[in-house]
Design an enzyme around this catalytic site. Sequence first.
Site, PDB file in Angstrom:
ATOM      1  N   GLY A  11      44.548  34.871  28.176  1.00 60.86           N
ATOM      2  CA  GLY A  11      42.430  34.910  28.228  1.00 60.86           C
ATOM      3  C   GLY A  11      42.404  35.747  27.678  1.00 60.86           C
ATOM      4  CB  ALA A  12      44.609  37.728  25.002  1.00 57.09           C
ATOM      5  CB  ALA A  13      39.761  36.047  22.764  1.00 55.50           C
ATOM      6  NE  ARG A 100      37.306  24.003  47.601  1.00 51.26           N
ATOM      7  CZ  ARG A 100      37.658  24.920  47.758  1.00 51.26           C
ATOM      8  NH1 ARG A 100      37.143  26.203  46.889  1.00 51.26           N
ATOM      9  NH2 ARG A 100      38.881  25.153  48.687  1.00 51.26           N
ATOM     10  CB  VAL A 131      42.895  37.837  36.912  1.00 51.44           C
ATOM     11  CG1 VAL A 131      41.594  38.450  36.659  1.00 51.44           C
ATOM     12  CG2 VAL A 131      43.887  38.879  36.774  1.00 51.44           C
ATOM     13  N   GLY A 132      43.193  34.982  36.613  1.00 50.82           N
ATOM     14  CA  GLY A 132      42.055  33.578  36.776  1.00 50.82           C
ATOM     15  C   GLY A 132      42.631  32.799  38.263  1.00 50.82           C
ATOM     16  CG  ASP A 161      38.065  40.482  46.329  1.00 51.71           C
ATOM     17  OD1 ASP A 161      37.020  40.095  45.898  1.00 51.71           O
ATOM     18  OD2 ASP A 161      39.260  40.071  46.227  1.00 51.71           O
ATOM     19  CG  HIS A 189      39.443  36.748  44.211  1.00 52.84           C
ATOM     20  ND1 HIS A 189      38.575  37.448  44.587  1.00 52.84           N
ATOM     21  CD2 HIS A 189      38.990  36.222  43.326  1.00 52.84           C
ATOM     22  CE1 HIS A 189      37.493  37.938  43.631  1.00 52.84           C
ATOM     23  NE2 HIS A 189      37.935  36.950  42.463  1.00 52.84           N
TER      24      HIS A 189
HETATM   25  P1  NAX Z   1      36.588  34.136  29.691  1.00 59.94           P
HETATM   26  O1  NAX Z   1      35.958  32.783  29.907  1.00 59.94           O
HETATM   27  O2  NAX Z   1      35.619  35.333  29.194  1.00 59.94           O
HETATM   28  O3  NAX Z   1      37.681  34.142  29.305  1.00 59.94           O
HETATM   29  C1  NAX Z   1      38.753  33.146  29.579  1.00 59.94           C
HETATM   30  C2  NAX Z   1      39.411  33.321  28.625  1.00 59.94           C
HETATM   31  O4  NAX Z   1      40.893  32.258  28.951  1.00 59.94           O
HETATM   32  C3  NAX Z   1      38.706  32.635  27.648  1.00 59.94           C
HETATM   33  O5  NAX Z   1      39.108  32.781  26.140  1.00 59.94           O
HETATM   34  C4  NAX Z   1      39.911  31.539  27.537  1.00 59.94           C
HETATM   35  O6  NAX Z   1      40.001  30.792  25.991  1.00 59.94           O
HETATM   36  C5  NAX Z   1      41.411  31.824  27.464  1.00 59.94           C
HETATM   37  N1  NAX Z   1      42.379  30.798  28.410  1.00 59.94           N
HETATM   38  C6  NAX Z   1      41.769  29.759  29.223  1.00 59.94           C
HETATM   39  N2  NAX Z   1      42.808  29.126  29.147  1.00 59.94           N
HETATM   40  C7  NAX Z   1      43.997  29.108  29.508  1.00 59.94           C
HETATM   41  C8  NAX Z   1      45.045  29.606  28.861  1.00 59.94           C
HETATM   42  N3  NAX Z   1      45.432  27.632  29.186  1.00 59.94           N
HETATM   43  N4  NAX Z   1      46.209  30.102  28.711  1.00 59.94           N
HETATM   44  C9  NAX Z   1      45.326  31.666  27.258  1.00 59.94           C
HETATM   45  N5  NAX Z   1      44.416  31.442  27.730  1.00 59.94           N
HETATM   46  C10 NAX Z   1      43.856  30.729  28.329  1.00 59.94           C
HETATM   47  O7  NAX Z   1      36.800  34.870  31.785  1.00 59.94           O
HETATM   48  P2  NAX Z   1      36.991  35.783  31.952  1.00 59.94           P
HETATM   49  O8  NAX Z   1      35.513  36.753  32.342  1.00 59.94           O
HETATM   50  O9  NAX Z   1      37.082  36.949  31.291  1.00 59.94           O
HETATM   51  O10 NAX Z   1      37.753  35.738  33.968  1.00 59.94           O
HETATM   52  C11 NAX Z   1      38.650  34.849  33.656  1.00 59.94           C
HETATM   53  C12 NAX Z   1      39.469  34.534  34.786  1.00 59.94           C
HETATM   54  O11 NAX Z   1      39.328  35.628  35.862  1.00 59.94           O
HETATM   55  C13 NAX Z   1      38.290  33.664  35.576  1.00 59.94           C
HETATM   56  O12 NAX Z   1      39.512  32.289  35.468  1.00 59.94           O
HETATM   57  C14 NAX Z   1      37.867  34.284  36.351  1.00 59.94           C
HETATM   58  O13 NAX Z   1      37.044  32.844  37.342  1.00 59.94           O
HETATM   59  C15 NAX Z   1      38.486  34.818  37.088  1.00 59.94           C
HETATM   60  N6  NAX Z   1      37.696  36.257  37.787  1.00 59.94           N
HETATM   61  C16 NAX Z   1      38.605  36.703  38.997  1.00 59.94           C
HETATM   62  C17 NAX Z   1      38.478  37.744  39.717  1.00 59.94           C
HETATM   63  C18 NAX Z   1      38.991  38.169  40.513  1.00 59.94           C
HETATM   64  O14 NAX Z   1      39.166  38.760  41.335  1.00 59.94           O
HETATM   65  N7  NAX Z   1      40.399  37.731  41.011  1.00 59.94           N
HETATM   66  C19 NAX Z   1      37.094  38.274  39.710  1.00 59.94           C
HETATM   67  C20 NAX Z   1      36.746  38.103  38.288  1.00 59.94           C
HETATM   68  C21 NAX Z   1      36.413  36.402  37.290  1.00 59.94           C
HETATM   69  O15 NAX Z   1      35.815  35.736  38.196  1.00 59.94           O
END
Ligand code: NAX
Length: 328
Positions: A11-13, A100, A131-132, A161, A189
């Site tokens: 999700g580097a971008a 969900r 993180v995702g 958190d 989380h």
């Molecule tokens: P963004 O939507 O800005 O970025 C996610 C990126 O991941 C996108 O560029 C997308 O193309 C890429 N992606 C999607 N599927 C992929 C895959 N299979 N392989 C590689 N890349 C992939 O989201 P962002 O704000 O950066 O958040 C990323 C994730 O963190 C989300 O799932 C979000 O819910 C989660 N979070 C988790 C938190 C935690 O405390 N654990 C807090 C912050 C955040 O909400």
Amino acid sequence: TKPAVRVAVTGAAGQIGYALLFRIASGEMLGKDQPVILQLLEIPDEKAQKALKGVIMELDDCAFPLLQEVTAHGDPLTAFKDADIALLVGARPRGPGMERKDLLTVNAQIFTAQGKALNAVASRDVKVLVVGNPANTNAYIAQQSAPDLPAENFTAMLRLDHNRALSQLAAKTGKPVASIKKLVVWGNHSPTMYPDYRFASIDGQDAKTLVNDEAWNRDTFLPTVGKRGAAIIEARGLSSAASAANAAIDHIRDWVLGSNGEWVTMGVPSDGSYGIPEGIIYGVPVTTENGKYTRIKDLEIDSFSRERLDFTLNELLEERDGVKHLLG
Ligand code: NAX
């Protein structure tokens, strides 16, 4: 100089990626004397790959002395090759009208594939931070899909958190965050998490005595920390990114370099303690040293806390049951 550490980031971008990569490259995660190689994964989609190229151009333009190499990938099998650390940030967000259950299913597919890829090509002691979202269950899926890697190396991020709880407690007591020790956020989380300062001290004083306000704990502290993510979205129009990236840096830095005896919260596979079934990825207090974490054991769980621990556990068990049929 030290040999470079290979850090894979998915999700580097994305938003968090943009707040994370520059700090890793500048040495804030692994130390100012530790060269790094970044192996960046995005979905193969042309737009995402192009955005990733742009991020790499900016990384180049920082001329970070510690950044030895950066590579772009559309396939986890190349992105995770020999990775020492894998930050699994990319996930499918919940789209309009998505249930969900659908969210769990699409992410289960992503994290099954990524777990298998880690199993196949990553360093045999790769440290994984998911993180995702749903982070705990995604970490569970990745771990289950990587039978040849140590299960304890699969972790989920509860550190944001934990940091949110620290800052709320600091604000309530008028004390600096750095004076607070032994705080923990139990469980998932998600808004069901349980931030717990029953064992905490502030400036050496017992936190519970200092706060002395059960109603604040129940009616303000717990919901404020639990719903902080939603409050950020409401205020910013976007989900937390810089604070999430910061927490990911804290999590890995402490895991690799040690927490110097301080408690930190990590989502880790349960060893069965505190009534949490083995293998469930659950936020618990740990200390870290020499690249390993050690759970804080035998803390007293009162009846209010037992209820809260079980509430967040039940959500995790439901999530697990929702993806069971997808795991080999
Ligand atoms: P963004 O939507 O800005 O970025 C996610 C990126 O991941 C996108 O560029 C997308 O193309 C890429 N992606 C999607 N599927 C992929 C895959 N299979 N392989 C590689 N890349 C992939 O989201 P962002 O704000 O950066 O958040 C990323 C994730 O963190 C989300 O799932 C979000 O819910 C989660 N979070 C988790 C938190 C935690 O405390 N654990 C807090 C912050 C955040 O909400």
